[in-house]
Design a protein around this motif. Structure first.
Motif, PDB file in Angstrom:
ATOM      1  N   TYR A 143       0.837  -1.192   0.000  1.00  0.00           N
ATOM      2  CA  TYR A 143       0.000   0.000   0.000  1.00  0.00           C
ATOM      3  C   TYR A 143       0.873   1.243   0.000  1.00  0.00           C
ATOM      4  CZ  TYR A 143      -3.960  -3.016   1.155  1.00  0.00           C
ATOM      5  OH  TYR A 143      -4.928  -3.995   1.124  1.00  0.00           O
TER       6      TYR A 143
ATOM      7  N   TYR B 198      -6.711   5.464   4.658  1.00  0.00           N
ATOM      8  CA  TYR B 198      -7.120   5.191   3.281  1.00  0.00           C
ATOM      9  C   TYR B 198      -5.884   5.272   2.387  1.00  0.00           C
ATOM     10  CZ  TYR B 198     -11.814   6.144   5.124  1.00  0.00           C
ATOM     11  OH  TYR B 198     -12.975   6.123   5.859  1.00  0.00           O
TER      12      TYR B 198
ATOM     13  N   THR C 234      -3.496   4.015  -1.269  1.00  0.00           N
ATOM     14  CA  THR C 234      -3.479   3.469  -2.632  1.00  0.00           C
ATOM     15  C   THR C 234      -3.105   1.994  -2.556  1.00  0.00           C
ATOM     16  OG1 THR C 234      -2.767   5.578  -3.569  1.00  0.00           O
ATOM     17  CG2 THR C 234      -2.358   3.610  -4.885  1.00  0.00           C
ATOM     18  N   SER C 235      -3.735   1.165  -3.357  1.00  0.00           N
ATOM     19  CA  SER C 235      -3.279  -0.214  -3.523  1.00  0.00           C
ATOM     20  C   SER C 235      -2.083  -0.186  -4.473  1.00  0.00           C
ATOM     21  CB  SER C 235      -4.398  -1.090  -4.083  1.00  0.00           C
ATOM     22  OG  SER C 235      -5.467  -1.171  -3.169  1.00  0.00           O
TER      23      SER C 235
ATOM     24  N   GLN D 193      -4.948  -1.001 -10.545  1.00  0.00           N
ATOM     25  CA  GLN D 193      -5.383  -0.094  -9.482  1.00  0.00           C
ATOM     26  C   GLN D 193      -6.812   0.374  -9.777  1.00  0.00           C
ATOM     27  OE1 GLN D 193      -2.067   2.664  -9.809  1.00  0.00           O
ATOM     28  NE2 GLN D 193      -1.286   2.001  -7.813  1.00  0.00           N
TER      29      GLN D 193
ATOM     30  N   TYR E 230      -9.410  -0.207  -7.387  1.00  0.00           N
ATOM     31  CA  TYR E 230     -10.178  -0.247  -6.144  1.00  0.00           C
ATOM     32  C   TYR E 230      -9.356   0.371  -5.018  1.00  0.00           C
ATOM     33  CZ  TYR E 230      -7.016  -3.992  -4.784  1.00  0.00           C
ATOM     34  OH  TYR E 230      -5.891  -4.704  -4.473  1.00  0.00           O
ATOM     35  N   LEU E 231     -10.039   0.675  -3.927  1.00  0.00           N
ATOM     36  CA  LEU E 231      -9.382   1.186  -2.733  1.00  0.00           C
ATOM     37  C   LEU E 231      -9.826   0.379  -1.522  1.00  0.00           C
ATOM     38  CD1 LEU E 231      -9.857   5.028  -3.303  1.00  0.00           C
ATOM     39  CD2 LEU E 231      -7.711   3.745  -3.535  1.00  0.00           C
ATOM     40  N   ASP E 232      -8.873   0.043  -0.670  1.00  0.00           N
ATOM     41  CA  ASP E 232      -9.151  -0.561   0.627  1.00  0.00           C
ATOM     42  C   ASP E 232      -8.995   0.500   1.716  1.00  0.00           C
ATOM     43  OD1 ASP E 232      -9.429  -3.068  -0.573  1.00  0.00           O
ATOM     44  OD2 ASP E 232      -7.325  -3.615  -0.218  1.00  0.00           O
TER      45      ASP E 232
ATOM     46  N   TRP F 131      -5.661   6.518  -7.269  1.00  0.00           N
ATOM     47  CA  TRP F 131      -4.561   6.906  -6.381  1.00  0.00           C
ATOM     48  C   TRP F 131      -4.996   7.795  -5.217  1.00  0.00           C
ATOM     49  CZ3 TRP F 131      -0.912   9.062 -10.758  1.00  0.00           C
ATOM     50  CH2 TRP F 131      -0.344   7.992 -11.457  1.00  0.00           C
TER      51      TRP F 131
ATOM     52  N   PRO G  54      -6.273   8.324  -1.999  1.00  0.00           N
ATOM     53  CA  PRO G  54      -7.574   8.769  -1.486  1.00  0.00           C
ATOM     54  C   PRO G  54      -7.426   9.785  -0.351  1.00  0.00           C
ATOM     55  CG  PRO G  54      -7.060   6.542  -0.738  1.00  0.00           C
ATOM     56  CD  PRO G  54      -6.039   6.885  -1.769  1.00  0.00           C
TER      57      PRO G  54
ATOM     58  N   PHE H 210     -10.126  11.149  -4.888  1.00  0.00           N
ATOM     59  CA  PHE H 210      -9.089  10.267  -5.424  1.00  0.00           C
ATOM     60  C   PHE H 210      -8.716  10.714  -6.826  1.00  0.00           C
ATOM     61  CE2 PHE H 210     -13.185   8.668  -6.674  1.00  0.00           C
ATOM     62  CZ  PHE H 210     -13.022   8.233  -7.977  1.00  0.00           C
TER      63      PHE H 210
END
Length: 496
Positions: A38, A53, A55-56, A63, A65-67, A97, A99, A112
Motif C-alpha cells: 500500500y 485510506y 493506494t493499492s 489499481q 479499487y481502494l481498501d 490513487w 484517497p 481520489f
C-alpha cells in the motif's frame, strides 16, 4: 444507576487510558503496521476510530479499487476491502490513487485521482465518492471528475481536503511539480471561486513534486509535500508554514527521508492527531531495504514532534515491536515454528531457528525481553537471544553470518560469532538464568566494541572487541529451545 461523580471519574479514566495508549514514539507493534502493498495514505478520525485510506500499490491497470483500515488504538487494525471501485465510476478505469477522506453534513467523502491523465484531451483526474459510512461503499455523485484538467501545470492527482475553522473547505493537489489550491463549496462536490474570480491558485513550493497534505496547528498552516521519485530511494517529505491557508509556503526543511538502516523511499505522508491532545504521528509509505520493485511499498508511522517555535523536528524511523497486534508483519522466519498470537513472539525449534527484521544497523543499541521456556535435563545447551549484524541468510537454512547474544538453560549469558558453518564463543559468564523468567537483554555495538548486558538478579556484562562483521540485519534466535521475545527496540547508538 451510576452517580454523576462516578460517571465523571469513569470518563476521566477512559480519557487517560486512551491518551496513554496512543502516546508512543512510533508504531510500537511494529512497522509496517498493516500487511500488504500500500502507498499514499491519508487519514481521518471517525466515530472513535482512526481510519487510514491508502493506494493499492499495484501496476496502474490493476489499481481499480481502494481498501481502508480502521483502528481504535493505532495498534489493532481491521481491513475494509474494496470500499471504492471503478465499477461505480464510469469515467475511471485505472490508476486510482491517493484517497483523501473527510466528513461533512452527514456524508463521508473520499477524493481520489484516476486514469493518470497526461493531457487535457484525456478523461480522468480527481474524482469524489460519497457514502453514509466510513467504510463505504463510495459512489459517484457527479458522473465525471471534479477536476479533470491541468491548471497552472498541475496534474490533477494527490489531493488533500481540509476544512478550516471558519467552515471554508479547500482542496490541495498537484503532480508534475506543480501544486494548486481551490475552494470547495459547502456541498463538497463543486468548486468555488476566490475573491479575484479565479478557481485555482498555484502554491508550488521549492522542490515540490507531488503529495500535498494540509495540517493546521496553533493557528499555523502546514503544507507537506513529497520530493524525489516515488519508485526510488530518494522519495522524501518536506514542509512549509504559513499564516494563511493560501500560503505562501516557503520550504523550511526535509523532515522524512530514507534511512539506510531501516527503509528507503519514505514519502507521500499524512498526519494523525490523537484527538484532544498535542500528539501527532506522520503516516507514510516506504520501500523495504534491498527492494527493486517500485510498487513494493508499505505503510508505516512514527511520532511527529514540534519545536516551541512551531517548526518540525526531523522524523526518526524507529524499530519497535511489542507484538500487541498479535502478528509478525515485517519479520522473516527461518526454520522452527514462530507465532505472535500470545502478544509476544514465540519461537520453537528442535535444532535452530531464526526470525529476522530487514534492517541494516551498524552502531546501535538493541534491547528485547527474552524468556527461555525450555527447562534443563537433556537440553542443558538450550539457548535463546538476539542476533545482529546478520548476513548470509537463505530460506532453506538457519545458518547465518553475524553475532548471537543470548541466555542458556545452563544459567549463562554468552556472545558468539557465526561464519555460517561454525560458531565461536567470544564471551560467557554466569547470570543466574532461570527458566520461564523474563530478562531484559541489551546489546550495544559501536564499531569493533560489543557489549552485552542482562538485568537478572545477578547482573552480568560481556565486553569484547571483534571486527568480523560491521553491519547487517537484526533478529532473534532459538536453539533446541522454546522461547518468548517481547518489546523489541533497536536504535542508533548515541554517545553522551
Amino acid at each position: 444507576m451510576l452517580s454523576r461523580q462516578m460517571l465523571g471519574l469513569l470518563s476521566t479514566l477512559w480519557l487517560i487510558a486512551a491518551t496513554k495508549t496512543a502516546d508512543f514514539e512510533t508504531s510500537e507493534a511494529g512497522n509496517p503496521f498493516v500487511d500488504g502493498w500500500y502507498a499514499d495514505p491519508d487519514t481521518q478520525f471517525y466515530n472513535g476510530a482512526y481510519w487510514v485510506y491508502p493506494t493499492s500499490s499495484l501496476p496502474y491497470d490493476d489499481q481499480t479499487y481502494l481498501d481502508a483500515f480502521s483502528s481504535k488504538d493505532l495498534v489493532h487494525w481491521t481491513k475494509h476491502s474494496s470500499i471504492l471501485t471503478t465499477a461505480d465510476f464510469t469515467w475511471a478505469h485505472r490508476a486510482v490513487w491517493a484517497p483523501a477522506p473527510i466528513y461533512r453534513n452527514g456524508t463521508y467523502y473520499l477524493y481520489f485521482g484516476a486514469n493518470d491523465i497526461q493531457t487535457d484531451s484525456e478523461l480522468g483526474g480527481i474524482g469524489v465518492g460519497v457514502a453514509d459510512k466510513p467504510e463505504g461503499p463510495y459512489t459517484d455523485p457527479l458522473g465525471k471528475p471534479l477536476i479533470g484538467a491541468y491548471h497552472n501545470g498541475a496534474q490533477p492527482i494527490d489531493q488533500d481536503v481540509f476544512i478550516d475553522d471558519d467552515g471554508q473547505a479547500y482542496i490541495y493537489y498537484g503532480g508534475h511539480s506543480h501544486a494548486n489550491v481551490a475552494k470547495l463549496n459547502d456541498d463538497m462536490i463543486s468548486l468555488g471561486t476566490f475573491d479575484d474570480g479565479t478557481m485555482f491558485k498555484e502554491i508550488t513550493p521549492e522542490n515540490y513534486v507531488e503529495g500535498s497534505q494540509m495540517v493546521k496547528r496553533n493557528g499555523i498552516y502546514y503544507l507537506f509535500w513529497s520530493e524525489g521519485g516515488w519508485t526510488g530511494p530518494d522519495y522524501a517529505v518536506s514542509y512549509g508554514m504559513s499564516s494563511s491557508p493560501l500560503g505562501p509556503f516557503d520550504r523550511i526543511a526535509k523532515i522524512l527521508q530514507q534511512d539506510e538502516a531501516v527503509a528507503t523511499g519514505s514519502g507521500h505522508n499524512a498526519v494523525i492527531q490523537v484527538p484532544d491532545t498535542d500528539i501527532f504521528f506522520i503516516l507514510y509509505h516506504r520501500h523495504p531495504l534491498g527492494s527493486t520493485d517500485g510498487n513494493d511499498r508499505h505503510l508505516a508511522y512514527d511520532r511527529l514532534y514540534f519545536n516551541d517555535d512551531g517548526t518540525i523536528q526531523t522524523v526518526k524511523m524507529l524499530v519497535h515491536d511489542n507484538f500487541e497486534d498479535g502478528n509478525t508483519i515485517g519479520w522473516q522466519t527461518y526454520g522452527g515454528d514462530w507465532s505472535a498470537e500470545t502478544n509476544a513472539l514465540r519461537g520453537s525449534a528442535s535444532s535452530s531457528s531464526n526470525a529476522l527484521l530487514n534492517t541494516n544497523f551498524a552502531n546501535f543499541t538493541y534491547e528485547a525481553d527474552v524468556k527461555l521456556l525450555t527447562r534443563g535435563g537433556s537440553h542443558r545447551d538450550s539457548t535463546a537471544g538476539l542476533i545482529f549484524r546478520v548476513s548470509g541468510t537463505s530460506n532453506d537454512t538457519t545458518s547465518f553470518q553475524g553475532y548471537y547474544a543470548g541466555i542458556s538453560t545452563a544459567g549463562t549469558l554468552f556472545l558468539s560469532r557465526s561464519n555460517g558453518s561454525q560458531s565461536t564463543t567470544l564471551g560467557s559468564t554466569k547470570a543466574d538464568i532461570k527458566p520461564a523468567q523474563r530478562y531484559r537483554l541489551k546489546v550495544m555495538a559501536n564499531g569493533s566494541s560489543i557489549r552485552v548486558a542482562i538485568n537478572s538478579k545477578t547482573p552480568a556484562v560481556i565486553a569484547v572487541t571483534d571486527d568480523a562483521y560491521a553491519n547487517g540485519m537484526d533478529g532473534v534466535r532459538v536453539f533446541k529451545a522454546q522461547a518468548e521475545f517481547d518489546n523489541v527496540n533497536i536504535t542508533r547508538l548515541t554517545s553522551n
